[in-house]
Design a protein around this motif. Structure first.
Motif, mmCIF file in Angstrom:
data_model
loop_
_atom_site.group_PDB
_atom_site.id
_atom_site.type_symbol
_atom_site.label_atom_id
_atom_site.label_comp_id
_atom_site.label_asym_id
_atom_site.label_seq_id
_atom_site.Cartn_x
_atom_site.Cartn_y
_atom_site.Cartn_z
ATOM 1 N N GLY A 239 -2.952 27.165 -2.217
ATOM 2 C CA GLY A 239 -1.808 26.664 -1.471
ATOM 3 C C GLY A 239 -2.003 26.793 0.022
ATOM 4 O O GLY A 239 -2.644 27.733 0.497
ATOM 5 N N VAL A 240 -1.450 25.857 0.748
ATOM 6 C CA VAL A 240 -1.432 25.934 2.210
ATOM 7 C C VAL A 240 -0.157 25.228 2.676
ATOM 8 O O VAL A 240 0.295 24.267 2.032
ATOM 9 C CB VAL A 240 -2.714 25.334 2.833
ATOM 10 C CG1 VAL A 240 -2.908 23.878 2.476
ATOM 11 C CG2 VAL A 240 -2.730 25.517 4.352
ATOM 12 N N GLY A 241 0.443 25.731 3.725
ATOM 13 C CA GLY A 241 1.695 25.130 4.200
ATOM 14 C C GLY A 241 2.813 25.243 3.177
ATOM 15 O O GLY A 241 3.766 24.470 3.191
ATOM 16 N N GLY A 242 2.678 26.200 2.250
ATOM 17 C CA GLY A 242 3.711 26.401 1.238
ATOM 18 C C GLY A 242 3.617 25.452 0.058
ATOM 19 O O GLY A 242 4.483 25.475 -0.829
ATOM 20 N N LEU A 243 2.545 24.649 0.030
ATOM 21 C CA LEU A 243 2.388 23.653 -1.042
ATOM 22 C C LEU A 243 1.006 23.769 -1.686
ATOM 23 O O LEU A 243 0.040 24.142 -1.011
ATOM 24 C CB LEU A 243 2.481 22.238 -0.454
ATOM 25 C CG LEU A 243 3.810 21.838 0.165
ATOM 26 C CD1 LEU A 243 3.639 20.557 0.975
ATOM 27 C CD2 LEU A 243 4.860 21.627 -0.931
ATOM 28 N N PRO A 244 0.903 23.381 -2.963
ATOM 29 C CA PRO A 244 -0.437 23.250 -3.547
ATOM 30 C C PRO A 244 -1.247 22.243 -2.719
ATOM 31 O O PRO A 244 -0.676 21.287 -2.158
ATOM 32 C CB PRO A 244 -0.164 22.705 -4.951
ATOM 33 C CG PRO A 244 1.254 23.109 -5.248
ATOM 34 C CD PRO A 244 1.971 23.083 -3.934
ATOM 35 N N VAL A 245 -2.554 22.463 -2.636
ATOM 36 C CA VAL A 245 -3.411 21.676 -1.739
ATOM 37 C C VAL A 245 -3.228 20.170 -1.918
ATOM 38 O O VAL A 245 -3.118 19.427 -0.930
ATOM 39 C CB VAL A 245 -4.894 22.047 -1.971
ATOM 40 C CG1 VAL A 245 -5.818 20.978 -1.403
ATOM 41 C CG2 VAL A 245 -5.195 23.394 -1.335
ATOM 42 N N PHE B 234 -0.093 19.150 -0.298
ATOM 43 C CA PHE B 234 -0.226 19.334 1.152
ATOM 44 C C PHE B 234 -0.986 18.164 1.779
ATOM 45 O O PHE B 234 -0.596 17.631 2.815
ATOM 46 C CB PHE B 234 -0.951 20.653 1.439
ATOM 47 C CG PHE B 234 -1.205 20.928 2.893
ATOM 48 C CD1 PHE B 234 -0.196 21.419 3.710
ATOM 49 C CD2 PHE B 234 -2.468 20.707 3.450
ATOM 50 C CE1 PHE B 234 -0.433 21.693 5.054
ATOM 51 C CE2 PHE B 234 -2.706 20.976 4.796
ATOM 52 C CZ PHE B 234 -1.693 21.457 5.596
#
Lengths: 67, 67, 67, 67, 67, 67
Positions: free
Chosen positions: D53-59, D62
């Motif tokens: 995850g990045v930015g609170g979302l799965p890649v 995102f």
């Protein structure tokens, strides 16, 4: 509260061997540091041979070149 | 720039649950430490039951012995 | 039996903030995956700014160049 | 005695690319820190897209939202 | 080529105890998996009490509440 | 979105050397896997000599015995 991470190459480690590693590491931490086994966690990661490198080479290649 | 690694036993964690963990951990770091979500990474490792030990036993064995 | 490792830059994280992170992550794992808090471990690593890189630069340098 | 862990998303990294990463990281440690390649270990972890995850979302999510 | 990471709370672990952990883990991997000790690395991380949580609480707090 | 963790013994690694490691690893991931440097994180852990073992011995002891 120890946490132990054991990384080995994925080469047919059996369920019995994993249980031995878990028992052995936990016993070691109890003996040396008087840790509570109930809060001692052991995680074994098996790594594909292509994904482990040593001496700048993937493990399989590295082994071939050993004398 | 936080990096968070979550290790859980591999027991049918769904894609939705993973998304909830990612969202929840990121929101926590934003709230408590005012981190930028765009540079917050979360990596979930699912560990086979045979590969996780607690109390000196593989997890499945450990659970059987709990009262 | 989750284990969570949180890595953040060492920038004056207080004892209270650490306790909030520990409580928050544990609550998240209880809520989403129904994990037992008693076997949920959280380890926070604080990393010196010189030792964290992003965008090919140490963090302090990276931040200066952000618009 | 360096140990390097490289975590990337699992997206078809080839055996040749892995060998290049291993060779490149080892050469870097030899050049910058004069480390002995024979005791330099590199472990590559490939992470499923749902598990990063990045930015609170799965890649995957995102990336869709990036301009 | 094993790599083992041992994380314990920072509570006065002595140099002798560290050497015992290193020797013990290495011997275990040699005995159970026939690994070469020369390529077996052990890294011990000592974690400040404030930075380790269990049961949703920092370790010191958790211990106080144990019966 | 790579994350790279570099563990080396704590032996006077300079700020410049750390910056070189960060730049070098990032460039390698860009070149080999076409990763975006802006989402590439590198974390360097410096490990006290007493806390690193190889060949069943703490590093300092191990080195003394090398021919």
């Amino acid at each position: 509260m120890p946490y132990v991470n054991i990384q080995v190459t994925r080469e047919g480690v059996t369920r019995e061997q994993k249980a031995e590693l878990i028992a052995g590491v936990t016993a070691l931490l109890v003996r040396v540091l008087h840790k509570n086994p109930a809060t001692t966690h052991v995680v074994i990661d098996e790594i594909d041979l292509d994904n482990w490198g040593v001496g700048g080479l993937p493990v399989a290649e590295f082994r071939k070149r050993q004398p």
